[in-house]
Design a protein around this motif. Structure first.
Motif, PDB file in Angstrom:
ATOM      1  N   GLY A 161      12.907 -28.140  16.069  1.00 59.94           N
ATOM      2  CA  GLY A 161      13.546 -27.035  15.203  1.00 59.94           C
ATOM      3  C   GLY A 161      12.704 -26.062  14.450  1.00 59.94           C
ATOM      4  N   ARG A 162      11.335 -26.353  14.229  1.00 54.67           N
ATOM      5  CA  ARG A 162      10.509 -25.690  13.717  1.00 54.67           C
ATOM      6  C   ARG A 162       9.885 -24.697  14.574  1.00 54.67           C
ATOM      7  NH1 ARG A 162       9.431 -30.148   9.910  1.00 54.67           N
ATOM      8  NH2 ARG A 162       9.761 -29.346   7.608  1.00 54.67           N
ATOM      9  N   SER A 163       9.631 -25.110  15.986  1.00 61.56           N
ATOM     10  CA  SER A 163       9.159 -24.613  16.914  1.00 61.56           C
ATOM     11  C   SER A 163      10.205 -23.483  17.375  1.00 61.56           C
ATOM     12  CB  SER A 163       8.830 -25.283  18.232  1.00 61.56           C
ATOM     13  OG  SER A 163       7.644 -26.393  17.727  1.00 61.56           O
ATOM     14  N   VAL A 164      11.091 -23.819  17.473  1.00 64.85           N
ATOM     15  CA  VAL A 164      12.295 -22.956  17.973  1.00 64.85           C
ATOM     16  C   VAL A 164      12.325 -21.681  17.144  1.00 64.85           C
ATOM     17  CG1 VAL A 164      14.812 -22.526  18.450  1.00 64.85           C
ATOM     18  CG2 VAL A 164      13.626 -24.577  19.361  1.00 64.85           C
ATOM     19  N   ILE A 165      12.349 -22.016  15.675  1.00 63.30           N
ATOM     20  CA  ILE A 165      12.705 -20.908  15.005  1.00 63.30           C
ATOM     21  C   ILE A 165      11.102 -19.993  14.569  1.00 63.30           C
ATOM     22  CG2 ILE A 165      14.587 -21.561  13.590  1.00 63.30           C
ATOM     23  CD1 ILE A 165      12.964 -22.545  11.402  1.00 63.30           C
ATOM     24  N   ARG A 166      10.257 -20.835  15.330  1.00 60.80           N
ATOM     25  CA  ARG A 166       8.712 -20.167  15.351  1.00 60.80           C
ATOM     26  C   ARG A 166       8.015 -20.186  13.987  1.00 60.80           C
ATOM     27  NH1 ARG A 166       7.205 -17.153  19.353  1.00 60.80           N
ATOM     28  NH2 ARG A 166       5.348 -18.077  18.496  1.00 60.80           N
ATOM     29  N   LEU A 167       8.183 -21.370  13.411  1.00 61.99           N
ATOM     30  CA  LEU A 167       7.311 -21.679  12.179  1.00 61.99           C
ATOM     31  C   LEU A 167       6.133 -22.386  12.797  1.00 61.99           C
ATOM     32  CD1 LEU A 167       9.853 -23.138   9.622  1.00 61.99           C
ATOM     33  CD2 LEU A 167       8.856 -20.580   9.773  1.00 61.99           C
ATOM     34  N   HIS A 168       6.121 -22.683  14.126  1.00 61.71           N
ATOM     35  CA  HIS A 168       4.900 -23.295  14.866  1.00 61.71           C
ATOM     36  C   HIS A 168       4.621 -22.375  16.123  1.00 61.71           C
ATOM     37  CE1 HIS A 168       4.626 -26.872  12.289  1.00 61.71           C
ATOM     38  NE2 HIS A 168       5.797 -27.364  12.936  1.00 61.71           N
ATOM     39  N   ASP A 169       3.448 -22.104  16.237  1.00 62.49           N
ATOM     40  CA  ASP A 169       3.194 -21.567  17.712  1.00 62.49           C
ATOM     41  C   ASP A 169       3.493 -22.438  18.775  1.00 62.49           C
ATOM     42  OD1 ASP A 169       2.863 -18.807  16.621  1.00 62.49           O
ATOM     43  OD2 ASP A 169       0.611 -19.175  16.395  1.00 62.49           O
ATOM     44  N   ILE A 170       4.202 -22.286  19.584  1.00 64.46           N
ATOM     45  CA  ILE A 170       4.526 -23.441  20.804  1.00 64.46           C
ATOM     46  C   ILE A 170       3.108 -23.596  21.643  1.00 64.46           C
ATOM     47  CG2 ILE A 170       6.973 -23.139  20.600  1.00 64.46           C
ATOM     48  CD1 ILE A 170       6.841 -21.910  23.199  1.00 64.46           C
ATOM     49  N   THR A 171       3.038 -24.791  22.225  1.00 70.47           N
ATOM     50  CA  THR A 171       1.811 -25.151  22.994  1.00 70.47           C
ATOM     51  C   THR A 171       2.167 -24.691  24.356  1.00 70.47           C
ATOM     52  OG1 THR A 171       1.136 -26.998  21.611  1.00 70.47           O
ATOM     53  CG2 THR A 171       0.359 -26.979  23.999  1.00 70.47           C
ATOM     54  N   ASP A 172       3.303 -24.994  24.850  1.00 69.79           N
ATOM     55  CA  ASP A 172       3.985 -24.572  26.084  1.00 69.79           C
ATOM     56  C   ASP A 172       5.354 -24.355  26.335  1.00 69.79           C
ATOM     57  OD1 ASP A 172       3.355 -23.802  28.991  1.00 69.79           O
ATOM     58  OD2 ASP A 172       3.113 -25.454  29.524  1.00 69.79           O
ATOM     59  N   GLY A 173       5.850 -23.560  27.194  1.00 69.82           N
ATOM     60  CA  GLY A 173       7.348 -23.754  27.207  1.00 69.82           C
ATOM     61  C   GLY A 173       7.713 -22.199  27.260  1.00 69.82           C
ATOM     62  N   GLU A 174       8.962 -22.238  27.160  1.00 67.79           N
ATOM     63  CA  GLU A 174       9.596 -20.902  27.079  1.00 67.79           C
ATOM     64  C   GLU A 174      10.774 -20.952  26.208  1.00 67.79           C
ATOM     65  OE1 GLU A 174      11.991 -17.769  29.920  1.00 67.79           O
ATOM     66  OE2 GLU A 174      10.286 -18.914  30.650  1.00 67.79           O
ATOM     67  N   ILE A 175      11.080 -20.059  25.045  1.00 67.50           N
ATOM     68  CA  ILE A 175      12.402 -19.948  24.360  1.00 67.50           C
ATOM     69  C   ILE A 175      12.941 -18.428  24.475  1.00 67.50           C
ATOM     70  CG2 ILE A 175      12.891 -20.110  21.905  1.00 67.50           C
ATOM     71  CD1 ILE A 175      10.543 -21.745  21.331  1.00 67.50           C
ATOM     72  N   ASN A 176      14.173 -18.392  24.784  1.00 71.68           N
ATOM     73  CA  ASN A 176      14.611 -17.261  24.851  1.00 71.68           C
ATOM     74  C   ASN A 176      15.939 -17.241  23.879  1.00 71.68           C
ATOM     75  OD1 ASN A 176      13.479 -15.651  27.099  1.00 71.68           O
ATOM     76  ND2 ASN A 176      13.987 -17.656  28.240  1.00 71.68           N
ATOM     77  N   PHE A 177      15.907 -16.136  22.959  1.00 73.70           N
ATOM     78  CA  PHE A 177      17.131 -16.131  22.012  1.00 73.70           C
ATOM     79  C   PHE A 177      17.911 -14.733  22.344  1.00 73.70           C
ATOM     80  CE2 PHE A 177      18.517 -14.877  17.723  1.00 73.70           C
ATOM     81  CZ  PHE A 177      19.331 -15.572  17.678  1.00 73.70           C
ATOM     82  N   ASN A 178      19.041 -14.913  22.548  1.00 73.86           N
ATOM     83  CA  ASN A 178      19.769 -13.720  22.765  1.00 73.86           C
ATOM     84  C   ASN A 178      19.235 -12.736  23.805  1.00 73.86           C
ATOM     85  OD1 ASN A 178      22.444 -12.580  22.214  1.00 73.86           O
ATOM     86  ND2 ASN A 178      21.647 -11.223  20.289  1.00 73.86           N
ATOM     87  N   GLY A 179      18.825 -13.414  24.874  1.00 75.28           N
ATOM     88  CA  GLY A 179      18.348 -12.772  26.031  1.00 75.28           C
ATOM     89  C   GLY A 179      16.828 -12.289  26.198  1.00 75.28           C
ATOM     90  N   GLN A 180      16.358 -12.681  24.652  1.00 77.04           N
ATOM     91  CA  GLN A 180      15.058 -11.982  24.489  1.00 77.04           C
ATOM     92  C   GLN A 180      13.913 -13.156  24.452  1.00 77.04           C
ATOM     93  OE1 GLN A 180      14.688  -9.742  20.910  1.00 77.04           O
ATOM     94  NE2 GLN A 180      12.544  -9.091  21.075  1.00 77.04           N
ATOM     95  N   ASP A 181      13.024 -12.951  25.072  1.00 75.61           N
ATOM     96  CA  ASP A 181      11.704 -14.005  25.150  1.00 75.61           C
ATOM     97  C   ASP A 181      10.949 -14.037  23.987  1.00 75.61           C
ATOM     98  OD1 ASP A 181       9.708 -15.840  25.635  1.00 75.61           O
ATOM     99  OD2 ASP A 181       8.912 -14.781  27.449  1.00 75.61           O
TER     100      ASP A 181
END
Length: 105
Positions: free
Chosen positions: A56-76
């Motif tokens: 959850g914290r990674s998805v809402i960007r409270l943490h900088d992710i180590t690897d992978g991809e998150i797209n919200f509403n079509g935006q990376d």
């Protein structure tokens, strides 16, 4: 034939590692993927310490992710965030943490 809606949130191969010291790294989340579509309710369930809050914290960007991809509403939103993207996330996305003292047995 109905049109398939695009996912509101896409998480692809999310990895979240925390370096404890130069010899030890905790792999808190190691390659999880999921999609959440508009109008859908999504529950993340697991044992204590399994990485739910870290995801959850990674998805809402409270943490900088180590690897992978998150797209919200079509935006990376995986990489370094611009200030306008960060502001949009703070108003459009939030996490509700479980309060174990307020839950029912």
């Amino acid at each position: 034939m109905a049109l398939q809606a695009e996912p509101l949130l896409q998480v692809k191969d999310l990895k979240q590692y925390f370096k404890v010291n130069r010899n030890y790294t905790v792999k808190a989340v190691d390659g999880i993927s999921f999609d959440i579509y508009p109008g859908e309710t999504y529950g993340l369930v697991g044992e204590s310490g399994s990485g739910k809050s870290t995801i959850g914290r990674s998805v809402i960007r409270l943490h900088d992710i180590t690897d992978g991809e998150i797209n919200f509403n079509g935006q990376d939103i995986s990489g370094k965030l611009k200030s306008e993207t960060n502001s949009m996330l703070r108003t459009k996305m939030q996490m509700i943490f479980q309060d174990p003292m307020a839950s029912l047995n």
